[in-house]
Design an enzyme around this catalytic site. Structure first.
Site, PDB file in Angstrom:
ATOM      1  N   ASP A 147       4.595  -4.480  17.521  1.00  0.00           N
ATOM      2  CA  ASP A 147       4.351  -4.508  16.085  1.00  0.00           C
ATOM      3  C   ASP A 147       3.304  -3.436  15.788  1.00  0.00           C
ATOM      4  OD1 ASP A 147       3.343  -4.924  13.559  1.00  0.00           O
ATOM      5  OD2 ASP A 147       3.371  -7.109  13.696  1.00  0.00           O
ATOM      6  N   LYS A 198       3.305  -0.268   6.280  1.00  0.00           N
ATOM      7  CA  LYS A 198       2.077   0.364   5.759  1.00  0.00           C
ATOM      8  C   LYS A 198       2.240   1.881   5.590  1.00  0.00           C
ATOM      9  CE  LYS A 198      -0.735  -3.466   7.174  1.00  0.00           C
ATOM     10  NZ  LYS A 198      -1.288  -4.273   6.106  1.00  0.00           N
ATOM     11  N   TYR A 253      -1.123 -11.094  14.406  1.00  0.00           N
ATOM     12  CA  TYR A 253      -0.480 -11.435  13.136  1.00  0.00           C
ATOM     13  C   TYR A 253       0.726 -10.525  12.966  1.00  0.00           C
ATOM     14  CZ  TYR A 253       0.142 -12.080   8.092  1.00  0.00           C
ATOM     15  OH  TYR A 253       0.653 -12.353   6.838  1.00  0.00           O
TER      16      TYR A 253
HETATM   17  N1  HOZ Z   1      -2.147  -9.269   5.801  1.00  0.00           N
HETATM   18  C1  HOZ Z   1      -2.835  -8.163   5.228  1.00  0.00           C
HETATM   19  C2  HOZ Z   1      -3.972  -7.724   6.062  1.00  0.00           C
HETATM   20  N2  HOZ Z   1      -3.778  -7.664   7.460  1.00  0.00           N
HETATM   21  C3  HOZ Z   1      -3.356  -8.514   3.874  1.00  0.00           C
HETATM   22  C4  HOZ Z   1      -2.473  -8.014   2.833  1.00  0.00           C
HETATM   23  C5  HOZ Z   1      -3.027  -8.099   1.424  1.00  0.00           C
HETATM   24  O1  HOZ Z   1      -3.685  -9.056   1.074  1.00  0.00           O
HETATM   25  O2  HOZ Z   1      -2.758  -7.196   0.661  1.00  0.00           O
END
Ligand code: HOZ
Length: 429
Positions: free
Chosen positions: A239, A267, A144
């Site tokens: 990534d 992050k 992802y």
């Molecule tokens: N895509 C995020 C986890 N891999 C989720 C982000 C969120 O819902 O805050």
């Protein structure tokens, strides 16, 4: 467990916000039930609006490596905020952040800061296309890379949780420029490259995939990616939005010694505020406007308050306790081993993957090495476990295809309490 206020807020939120949430996986649809609404967090704990207390292993999906509201970060943010919330003109915190990132990531000569991991990846992809003059991108199944159009093809995270690995709204003409191959599969990648050799701009990978649960690269796989892409003039993008400053200060690339051309971060570098970044070789990065032809911009990019949060966080990780990563790893190992032992005691098949302070429990026999094996997990069982843990005051990610994070604020007592809860929870399955 009292949930009146969360329920009330969620009912109202659903009339105002699609699904009641601003990011799909938060809606708890991967596990059933309704989300709690957070009131405050401190250290390893969150309190919801109904006063329930949880040990938090989501850590805002990764950024909170120092736990909730660490005093030094809050102080840095408050000072920056007092000095002005946004300027839209360079500020000194941006230079400091870029220096700290470069210190940890020798592959990054120049860095551009944006406001999210998604934005970092979108920009890196455009840059790779502009730099090579090619249009195709190769990604790996289950990886992802945020929700940019080109990346929502066989994607992980919420896209996988909700059975939408290929999103609506992405034009087929664009999606067909994204080629996918299974992770850890050298033959498939070589084959794909042999067919589209001169059309591939970039290979993008989470060097340790952490958005379809967690699984690890086979020995030599990342080195193979480096060699194969370099031979064809393809830009290799790591990534490291999740893994940067998480598995080691310098991310996976520090652990494996492979240097990508471009790296995407997010992050942790924002210390809990919205920050993403991408960086790499100067000769590629200098293709960006205003030096080069590839356009990229942002009103809040390099925002001083967000930069201050990132700077204090990275300074703590780089110059604070030298044993910090070892302690994090040891505590996470203790937690994972305890959970595995509890599952065994109850006869629940559990395949566990862990790296540094990231962990994932799959409800199936192991090993889990890729997207296909991750999907073997019994998600109904996971959902039961999730709720049994939540009732006992332990908040895990509300989806089988997300991971758990341990922060420096978690303690041995937290781990003990979690293992005790897991023992009871497994007995209920
Ligand atoms: N895509 C995020 C986890 N891999 C989720 C982000 C969120 O819902 O805050």
């Amino acid at each position: 467990m009292k949930q009146d206020l969360s329920k009330k807020l969620f009912a109202e939120a659903q009339t105002l916000v699609p699904g009641g949430v601003n990011s799909p996986v938060r809606a708890f649809r991967g596990v059933g039930g309704e989300p709690f609404f957070a009131q405050r967090g401190k250290g390893s704990r969150i309190w919801d609006v109904d006063g329930n207390e949880y040990i938090d292993y989501v850590c805002s999906w990764g950024p909170l490596i120092l736990g909730h509201a660490p005093a030094a970060v809050v102080k840095g943010v408050a000072k920056a905020a007092r000095d002005g919330l946004s300027f839209g003109i360079p500020n000194p915190h941006e230079v400091r952040l870029a220096k700290l990132v470069r210190e940890a990531f020798p592959s990054i000569q120049k860095l551009r800061v944006v406001s999210s991991g998604t934005e970092a990846v979108m920009s890196a992809i455009r840059l790779a296309r502009g730099f090579t003059g090619r249009s195709m991108i190769v990604k790996f199944e289950g990886c992802y890379h945020g929700h940019g159009d080109s990346m929502l093809v066989k994607a992980g995270s919420g896209a996988l949780t909700f059975g939408q690995p290929d999103s609506g709204g992405v034009p087929a003409e664009l999606a067909k420029l994204t080629l996918t191959v299974p992770f850890n599969n050298r033959v498939a990648l070589e084959h794909m490259i042999s067919i589209h050799r001169d059309a591939i701009a970039a290979v993008i990978v989470e060097p340790i995939p952490a958005n379809a649960g967690l699984y690890l690269p086979k020995p030599g796989f990342l080195e193979f990616l480096r060699k194969t892409t370099a031979a064809q003039g393809i830009v290799l993008i790591f990534d490291e939005v999740i893994t940067g400053f998480r598995v080691a200060r310098g991310g996976v690339q520090e652990l494996c010694g492979v240097r990508p051309d471009l790296t995407c971060l997010g992050k942790i570098i924002g210390g809990g505020l919205p920050v993403g970044a991408f960086g790499g070789h100067a000769h590629i990065m200098d293709q960006l406007a205003p030096l080069g032809p590839v356009y990229q911009a942002g009103t809040l990019s390099g925002n001083p308050v967000a930069m201050a949060a990132g700077v204090v966080t990275l300074e703590t990780l780089l110059y604070g306790d030298p044993g910090l990563y070892k302690k994090l790893n040891d505590l996470t190992a203790e937690l994972a081993l305890g959970i595995a032992a509890a599952a065994k005691e109850s006869g629940v098949p559990l395949a566990q993957n862990r790296i540094g302070s990231i962990f994932c429990n799959f409800f199936c026999d192991g090993p889990v090495t890729d997207y296909a094996s991750a999907k073997r997990s019994d998600t109904k069982r996971f959902a039961k476990f999730f709720h049994a843990m939540l009732e006992r005051g332990v908040y895990l990610a509300p989806s089988q295809f997300e991971v758990g994070f341990v922060s420096t604020a978690h303690t041995a007592a937290d781990v003990e309490q979690t293992i005790r809860a897991a023992k009871e929870a497994f007995r209920e399955l």
